[in-house]
Design an enzyme around this catalytic site. Structure first.
Site, PDB file in Angstrom:
ATOM      1  CG  ASN A   1       4.320 -11.460   2.933  1.00 57.24           C
ATOM      2  OD1 ASN A   1       4.912 -12.303   3.592  1.00 57.24           O
ATOM      3  ND2 ASN A   1       3.403 -10.644   3.458  1.00 57.24           N
TER       4      ASN A   1
ATOM      5  CG  ASP B   1       2.552   0.646  10.670  1.00 54.80           C
ATOM      6  OD1 ASP B   1       2.839  -0.108  11.626  1.00 54.80           O
ATOM      7  OD2 ASP B   1       3.398   1.040   9.835  1.00 54.80           O
ATOM      8  CB  ILE B   2      -0.029  -3.932  13.654  1.00 56.15           C
ATOM      9  CG1 ILE B   2      -1.092  -4.374  12.632  1.00 56.15           C
ATOM     10  CG2 ILE B   2      -0.335  -4.528  15.016  1.00 56.15           C
ATOM     11  CD1 ILE B   2      -1.007  -5.814  12.212  1.00 56.15           C
TER      12      ILE B   2
HETATM   13  N1  CTP Z   1       4.123  -3.610  10.320  1.00 56.25           N
HETATM   14  C1  CTP Z   1       2.911  -3.605  10.966  1.00 56.25           C
HETATM   15  N2  CTP Z   1       1.769  -3.288  10.282  1.00 56.25           N
HETATM   16  C2  CTP Z   1       1.828  -2.974   8.975  1.00 56.25           C
HETATM   17  C3  CTP Z   1       3.061  -2.974   8.291  1.00 56.25           C
HETATM   18  C4  CTP Z   1       4.200  -3.308   9.001  1.00 56.25           C
HETATM   19  O1  CTP Z   1       2.869  -3.900  12.160  1.00 56.25           O
HETATM   20  N3  CTP Z   1       0.703  -2.674   8.340  1.00 56.25           N
HETATM   21  C5  CTP Z   1       5.323  -3.904  11.099  1.00 56.25           C
HETATM   22  C6  CTP Z   1       6.045  -5.178  10.718  1.00 56.25           C
HETATM   23  O2  CTP Z   1       5.585  -6.265  11.505  1.00 56.25           O
HETATM   24  C7  CTP Z   1       7.472  -4.836  11.042  1.00 56.25           C
HETATM   25  C8  CTP Z   1       7.554  -3.352  10.782  1.00 56.25           C
HETATM   26  O3  CTP Z   1       6.216  -2.886  10.841  1.00 56.25           O
HETATM   27  O4  CTP Z   1       7.768  -5.016  12.423  1.00 56.25           O
HETATM   28  C9  CTP Z   1       8.162  -2.930   9.518  1.00 56.25           C
HETATM   29  O5  CTP Z   1       7.655  -3.651   8.424  1.00 56.25           O
HETATM   30  P1  CTP Z   1       8.171  -3.337   6.963  1.00 56.25           P
HETATM   31  O6  CTP Z   1       7.379  -4.155   5.996  1.00 56.25           O
HETATM   32  O7  CTP Z   1       9.650  -3.409   6.909  1.00 56.25           O
HETATM   33  O8  CTP Z   1       7.832  -1.814   6.852  1.00 56.25           O
HETATM   34  P2  CTP Z   1       6.661  -1.026   6.250  1.00 56.25           P
HETATM   35  O9  CTP Z   1       5.997  -0.268   7.310  1.00 56.25           O
HETATM   36  O10 CTP Z   1       5.791  -1.905   5.446  1.00 56.25           O
HETATM   37  O11 CTP Z   1       7.452  -0.001   5.356  1.00 56.25           O
HETATM   38  P3  CTP Z   1       7.944  -0.105   3.847  1.00 56.25           P
HETATM   39  O12 CTP Z   1       7.201  -1.258   3.211  1.00 56.25           O
HETATM   40  O13 CTP Z   1       7.581   1.213   3.302  1.00 56.25           O
HETATM   41  O14 CTP Z   1       9.410  -0.326   3.916  1.00 56.25           O
END
Ligand code: CTP
Length: 397
Positions: A208, A304-305
């Site tokens: 990304n 999801d970390i």
């Molecule tokens: N994050 C994470 N691990 C993941 C995805 C996201 O730790 N696998 C963390 C990112 O570092 C950030 C937060 O979650 O602090 C939100 O990331 P974002 O991309 O906005 O959200 P998503 O969980 O990916 O939700 P969506 O794409 O459905 O909006």
């Protein structure tokens, strides 16, 4: 400022050693004291007398100086400082550090010390890029050795590339950031940053546009307030900040493992743009099969970390901060995200292309916590980082 701070400065044998004399002057100007240690090779470039005159301290050069062993053993010498700085850190000195050698005073001090160490490498570009040297650099990074540089530019040997020692003023900045006494002194903060790369096959990956700029600025601001920062970064386009422990990863799974092993921490800030999915990667390069049909990529969800750490039953950091990259209904989506993931704060930003935020220099965020939403004016990523670091310091106080 470095008032009352003691620096053990190990000067390695490289042409950049002359810059270390300037570094001694800058450290003293900033209020710190310097005990110089010169390797045998360093004495070919600068004299112990000039180092001693600038430092106004005794210079150490030999392990077998018995008078000194009576006055101050090498173990004590290695631990009497607030920070050990190696500048220039030659390829040989770093190889010794990575291998745990102790065959002269400098390497023995480095093996014996329990004080944080900052290295400022300097060497020819080919030596820097040599896989053996890169392995040593990675080992030192994993051992928690801090590093500044090398910089890229013209080198004394006439070549161009990475290998020049950072400028003394920048090394001073990294020293000050490491030793800063601030509201976060004694606190450990884990920061994730940058994108992740999810392999499709051995040559392709899904990525990304995250540059890592916001996470990098944040790590620097936290360390400027005195925090010990572990910076877990994907393949970002901006270099990691000086004076923090850097852990480099590629995929979301690697990032989670690195975060787990960095814990415990007082706070964790998840600024990385983690890929939501990974591909079941092919072992070999995917080829066109001539049918005109595109290959099917099988995606599985990544861990999801942020949610994993937020929901830890044992050892959860006191403060867990997430970011939310949104393009629509920013506050509503981010508020829901905070609840769903279980973190304390969400720093929401609008990453619609017209904002220019993703990959840009500025950010406009809304900080959402249990009390509600706080909209911050658009500012540079550094300004946002400093304000957020201060908010974190206030929350941990
Ligand atoms: N994050 C994470 N691990 C993941 C995805 C996201 O730790 N696998 C963390 C990112 O570092 C950030 C937060 O979650 O602090 C939100 O990331 P974002 O991309 O906005 O959200 P998503 O969980 O990916 O939700 P969506 O794409 O459905 O909006």
């Amino acid at each position: 400022m470095l008032h009352g701070k003691r620096i053990l400065l190990i000067i390695g044998g490289g042409i950049a050693a002359f810059k270390s004399l300037e570094l001694i002057r800058l450290i003293r100007k900033s209020g710190g004291s310097v005990t110089p240690v010169l390797t045998r090779a360093a004495q070919e470039f600068v004299t112990p007398l000039s180092a001693s005159a600038l430092a106004a301290e005794k210079v150490y050069t030999s392990l077998f100086d018995l008078t000194d062993e009576a006055e101050m053993g090498h173990i004590e010498l290695s631990r009497s400082a607030d920070l050990v700085v190696v500048a220039p850190a030659t390829a040989d000195l770093m190889a010794k550090m990575a291998g745990g050698h102790a065959d002269d005073l400098a390497s023995t001090l480095l093996l014996a010390t329990d004080t944080p160490v900052l290295v400022a490498p300097a060497m020819n570009v080919r030596m820097w890029l040599n896989p053996a040297n890169q392995r040593n650099v990675a080992t030192l990074e994993a051992d928690g050795v801090h590093r500044i540089g090398p910089d890229e530019g013209d080198m004394a040997c006439g070549e161009y590339g990475p290998g020049r020692m950072s400028e003394p003023a920048d090394i001073l900045g990294a020293i000050e950031a490491r030793l800063a006494d601030g509201p976060l002194t004694g606190q450990h903060v884990v920061v994730t940053s940058g994108p992740t790369h999810e392999p499709i096959d051995p040559v392709r990956y899904i990525a990304n546009r995250s540059s890592g700029a916001q996470g990098t600025a944040l790590a620097l601001a936290l360390s400027g307030l005195g925090a010990r920062v572990t910076f877990v970064t994907g393949p970002a386009s901006v270099p990691p900040p000086p004076g923090v422990s850097v852990v480099r990863v590629e995929t979301a799974n690697e990032m989670l493992a690195a975060v787990r092993s960095a814990l415990p921490a007082d706070a964790a800030v998840f600024a990385a743009a983690v890929a939501d999915w990974h591909v079941e990667a092919a072992k070999g390069k995917i080829k066109k099969d001539g049918s005109g049909k595109p290959p099917t990529l099988k995606l599985s969800e990544n861990p999801d970390i942020l949610a994993t750490v937020s929901q830890m039953k044992k050892g959860r950091p006191k403060l867990v901060v997430g970011f939310a990259a949104e393009t629509d209904d920013v506050v509503a989506n981010a508020t829901a995200k905070r609840k769903r993931k279980g973190c304390d704060w969400i720093v929401a930003n609008d990453v619609s292309p017209e904002t220019g935020i993703m990959g840009g220099h500025e950010n406009a965020v809304t900080v959402i916590d249990a009390e509600g939403a706080e909209e911050w004016p658009r500012a540079s990523k550094e300004q946002v980082a400093r304000r957020l670091a201060q908010r974190i310091a206030d929350a941990l106080a």
